[in-house]
Every structure is written in structure tokens, then in C-alpha cells.
Design a protein around this motif. Structure first.
Motif, PDB file in Angstrom:
ATOM      1  N   THR A 112     -17.073  14.410 -85.890  1.00 56.49           N
ATOM      2  CA  THR A 112     -16.481  14.414 -87.230  1.00 56.49           C
ATOM      3  C   THR A 112     -15.362  15.434 -87.308  1.00 56.49           C
ATOM      4  O   THR A 112     -15.511  16.564 -86.826  1.00 56.49           O
ATOM      5  CB  THR A 112     -17.540  14.758 -88.293  1.00 56.49           C
ATOM      6  OG1 THR A 112     -18.598  13.794 -88.235  1.00 56.49           O
ATOM      7  CG2 THR A 112     -16.936  14.741 -89.699  1.00 56.49           C
ATOM      8  N   LEU A 113     -14.247  15.026 -87.898  1.00 56.41           N
ATOM      9  CA  LEU A 113     -13.130  15.935 -88.130  1.00 56.41           C
ATOM     10  C   LEU A 113     -13.093  16.287 -89.610  1.00 56.41           C
ATOM     11  O   LEU A 113     -12.856  15.427 -90.459  1.00 56.41           O
ATOM     12  CB  LEU A 113     -11.811  15.286 -87.718  1.00 56.41           C
ATOM     13  CG  LEU A 113     -10.564  16.147 -87.910  1.00 56.41           C
ATOM     14  CD1 LEU A 113     -10.587  17.349 -86.962  1.00 56.41           C
ATOM     15  CD2 LEU A 113      -9.289  15.327 -87.696  1.00 56.41           C
ATOM     16  N   PHE A 114     -13.342  17.560 -89.927  1.00 56.57           N
ATOM     17  CA  PHE A 114     -13.222  18.032 -91.298  1.00 56.57           C
ATOM     18  C   PHE A 114     -11.763  18.404 -91.545  1.00 56.57           C
ATOM     19  O   PHE A 114     -11.234  19.336 -90.928  1.00 56.57           O
ATOM     20  CB  PHE A 114     -14.109  19.256 -91.539  1.00 56.57           C
ATOM     21  CG  PHE A 114     -15.584  18.948 -91.579  1.00 56.57           C
ATOM     22  CD1 PHE A 114     -16.058  17.805 -92.189  1.00 56.57           C
ATOM     23  CD2 PHE A 114     -16.498  19.818 -90.997  1.00 56.57           C
ATOM     24  CE1 PHE A 114     -17.420  17.519 -92.231  1.00 56.57           C
ATOM     25  CE2 PHE A 114     -17.859  19.550 -91.031  1.00 56.57           C
ATOM     26  CZ  PHE A 114     -18.315  18.396 -91.649  1.00 56.57           C
ATOM     27  N   ILE A 115     -11.115  17.682 -92.435  1.00 53.80           N
ATOM     28  CA  ILE A 115      -9.730  17.971 -92.810  1.00 53.80           C
ATOM     29  C   ILE A 115      -9.779  18.838 -94.059  1.00 53.80           C
ATOM     30  O   ILE A 115     -10.109  18.363 -95.146  1.00 53.80           O
ATOM     31  CB  ILE A 115      -8.949  16.675 -93.076  1.00 53.80           C
ATOM     32  CG1 ILE A 115      -9.010  15.762 -91.849  1.00 53.80           C
ATOM     33  CG2 ILE A 115      -7.501  16.981 -93.438  1.00 53.80           C
ATOM     34  CD1 ILE A 115      -8.431  14.379 -92.074  1.00 53.80           C
ATOM     35  N   VAL A 116      -9.474  20.110 -93.882  1.00 55.46           N
ATOM     36  CA  VAL A 116      -9.703  21.097 -94.939  1.00 55.46           C
ATOM     37  C   VAL A 116      -8.414  21.389 -95.700  1.00 55.46           C
ATOM     38  O   VAL A 116      -7.377  21.690 -95.097  1.00 55.46           O
ATOM     39  CB  VAL A 116     -10.271  22.402 -94.344  1.00 55.46           C
ATOM     40  CG1 VAL A 116     -10.620  23.391 -95.455  1.00 55.46           C
ATOM     41  CG2 VAL A 116     -11.503  22.110 -93.488  1.00 55.46           C
ATOM     42  N   THR A 117      -8.492  21.318 -97.013  1.00 55.24           N
ATOM     43  CA  THR A 117      -7.372  21.697 -97.869  1.00 55.24           C
ATOM     44  C   THR A 117      -7.941  22.271 -99.158  1.00 55.24           C
ATOM     45  O   THR A 117      -9.134  22.110 -99.452  1.00 55.24           O
ATOM     46  CB  THR A 117      -6.456  20.487 -98.175  1.00 55.24           C
ATOM     47  OG1 THR A 117      -5.267  20.938 -98.821  1.00 55.24           O
ATOM     48  CG2 THR A 117      -7.160  19.465 -99.059  1.00 55.24           C
TER      49      THR A 117
END
Length: 348
Positions: free
Chosen positions: A115-120
Motif C-alpha cells: 500500500t502506498l500512503f499518499i500524504v497531504t
């Protein structure tokens, strides 16, 4: 110190599975490799590699015809237990890589991630175009993208950011949280269980390092440093300077990466098509096969936009990303080391 010869792959299957080992990797082994030990790369430095095994961390050596740039954190390698020499790099299940401008090889970011957590952040850091780039990158890498909106506790309209993020890709998952709260671990638990690997990407100051510390809890020996935010523009400073693999309290693994200020795209056509599915699915219905969806007669995309079914801003962003990908893909070299080191003849 050489590892005990008795600790074979067969004896350690249970422990290896907790590190992320699966049939995908075991199916790659051949009969004369049973004396080698599978290990997982946990740090990659300019001239040094380390890996984890059930008995701890090991400093590796590698063949003279490869460099550390051929390895990514998260890679599985087969190692000679007596010399710690890497004999083979196993084929990757997923590979996240950063493309650079110009005719330069890609930078390997992380391998074998689930899983890639795309953090913003829920502030001026939120940028739809940048999130679409990360989504395209995740799709192309073969990993599951999850958009994580941090600093939800600092705004009263976090749900608006959540709605905007959810609209960027059909069926996308969005999680809103406070990275410093213990509740963050609960919110992200479905992706952080035993044997699962996650990676965090996003701009500096979005709260990635804080989230890593929260996920890892007391398991992380050296907590990731966190930096301050410039209040006038919500921008942060780079606080993570290297890539590394850390245990998660829930039983999984997290790969922390430095903030990426620029993200050029190339060779991510499938990833872009997935992000902008409402546009790419209409392409076959256009009168011309090579329709640019700008001015051609009989354009199904333009017709859908006129009918209010496609957001004009989405179409503009798709065109920019699509053109950039085509231009860069034509000018860049083929990616290196995307599957494995060359096999040695005695390993065939």
C-alpha cells in the motif's frame, strides 16, 4: 560474523512471512539455492547495504558488477550465510521509482510494497494536480494507493478536502486523520497488519515522519525527526533524508522516504489512464483514433464535457500529464534493475 548454516529458508518460513515473504518470492527459488538465506533490504546507502532476517540486521556485500543503486529498500535478496554476499536479487512484486528530468535513469524508491500512503495536509498543501501524479505513480507501480489527509484537527471543513480527494480517482480510498493522535494507527490498521508493507510519499511538511512515528510506536528505535511549518505557506522542511524500513506496532512494515519537491512522470501511461478513467474510457468513441480531445470533430470527450459529465479542469490536468508523460517517455532511457540482478551462470 557468518550466519548459522542451519538456519535455512525452510526452517524460517514463519518468521519470513512476518517480514513480507510470500509464495511470489518462494516460487522463484531453484533447487540449488536451498543453502542461501532470503533477507530483506532495510537500508540502502551510497556504498553500503543492510538487510533484516529473523535473527537481526546484517551488513551485506554485493558483487562487483552491481552498485547499491540497483537495490531498493524492501527488496528480497538471497544471501550466502558464510560471506553475507548477495547472490541474487529476487523479482519484485511492486516497484516505486522516481523519474528524473532528462535522460537519466530512475531512482528506486521502494520495492515490494502493498500500500502506498499518499500524504497531504488539510491546508494550502492540498494540490489536486500533485495528488493525481502520485496516484498515477502508485497505479503504475502496481501498489494500492490510499490518500491520507493529515492535520484534519486544524480545520473545520476537513470533509471538503476528503470529497475533493475522493473525486481524483474512481474507487479511491481516502482517510482523514490527525497524524499525532493514537487514533491514526486504528484508522490505518487495515493496511498495516502482519507481513504487510506500506510506504509514505508526499510533500515536505505534510506529516509523513510524524505518521511514521505514530504507526511504529515504541517499536521504532530511532524516531524520525519532524520539522516545523512555515505558517505563511504551510510548507515544511525536508526532515527525512534517507530511505529505511521500520517495523510497525501492528505487525507490518513501513518504508519512510524523503519529501519529493518535483515529480516528473514518464512511462506511466497505464497509471494516468487509471486516474482519469472517465476520460480515457471515452477515447475509443471519438471519431479519430488519435484524437487529442481538443478541437477534433466527433470528439466524445468534448461532448461529455459540454454535457457537464467531465470537469474541464480535470481535462486540462489530464492533457498536461498525458503530454508530459509522452514527451519524457520518448526521451528517457529504459528503467534499470526493475526485476533482478543478472543471474550468475551457476545459478541458472
Amino acid at each position: 560474523m557468518p550466519l548459522p548454516m542451519s538456519e535455512t529458508m525452510t526452517d524460517s518460513c514463519a518468521s519470513l512471512s512476518s517480514l513480507g515473504w510470500s509464495e511470489f518470492f518462494s516460487d522463484q527459488l531453484v533447487s540449488n539455492e536451498t543453502n542461501l538465506l532470503p533477507m530483506r533490504i532495510d537500508t540502502v546507502h551510497r556504498a553500503r547495504l543492510t538487510a533484516i532476517f529473523q535473527s537481526g540486521t546484517v551488513k551485506l556485500t554485493y558483487p562487483a558488477d552491481v552498485t547499491t543503486a540497483d537495490f531498493a529498500v524492501g527488496d528480497w535478496v538471497l544471501v550466502d550465510p558464510s560471506t553475507h554476499l548477495v547472490q541474487r536479487l529476487l523479482k519484485r512484486k511492486t516497484l516505486l521509482e522516481r523519474r528524473k528530468a532528462g535522460n537519466r535513469p530512475p531512482q528506486l524508491v521502494a520495492a515490494n510494497i502493498d500500500t502506498l500512503f499518499i500524504v497531504t495536509s488539510c491546508n494550502s498543501d492540498f494540490n489536486a494536480a500533485r495528488l493525481e501524479r502520485y496516484l498515477a505513480l502508485a497505479n503504475q507501480a502496481g501498489t494500492n494507493p490510499v490518500i491520507v489527509l493529515t492535520k484534519a484537527d486544524t480545520v473545520s471543513n476537513a470533509w471538503e478536502f476528503e470529497q475533493q480527494a475522493a473525486a481524483l480517482q474512481r474507487g479511491s480510498t481516502v482517510v482523514t486523520l490527525n497524524a499525532r493522535s493514537p487514533d491514526a494507527k486504528t484508522a490505518l490498521f487495515p493496511w498495516c497488519g502482519v507481513g504487510q508493507t506500506v510506504t509514505l510519499v508526499g510533500s515536505s511538511g505534510a506529516g509523513k515522519s510524524t505518521l511514521v512515528n505514530t504507526l511504529a510506536g515504541p517499536v521504532l528505535e530511532l524516531p524520525q525527526q519532524t520539522g516545523g511549518i512555515r505558517e505563511h505557506d504551510a510548507k515544511g522542511r525536508h526532515t527525512t533524508t534517507s530511505r529505511s524500513l521500520h517495523a510497525i506496532a501492528a505487525g507490518g512494515w513501513v518504508i519512510d522516504t524523503p519529501g519529493i519537491r518535483t515529480l516528473d512522470v514518464s512511462h506511466v501511461g497505464y497509471g494516468i489512464d487509471t486516474v482519469f478513467a472517465e476520460i480515457t474510457e471515452l477515447g475509443p468513441h471519438c471519431r479519430f483514433r488519435d484524437c487529442s480531445h481538443v478541437h477534433e470533430p466527433g470528439c466524445a470527450v468534448q461532448a461529455a464535457m459540454a454535457a457537464g459529465k467531465i470537469d474541464p479542469e480535470r481535462l486540462t490536468r489530464w492533457r498536461k500529464l498525458h503530454n508530459e508523460n509522452c514527451d519524457n517517455s520518448a526521451n528517457q532511457v529504459r528503467p534499470r534493475g526493475t526485476s533482478s540482478m543478472p543471474r550468475r551462470k551457476n545459478r541458472e
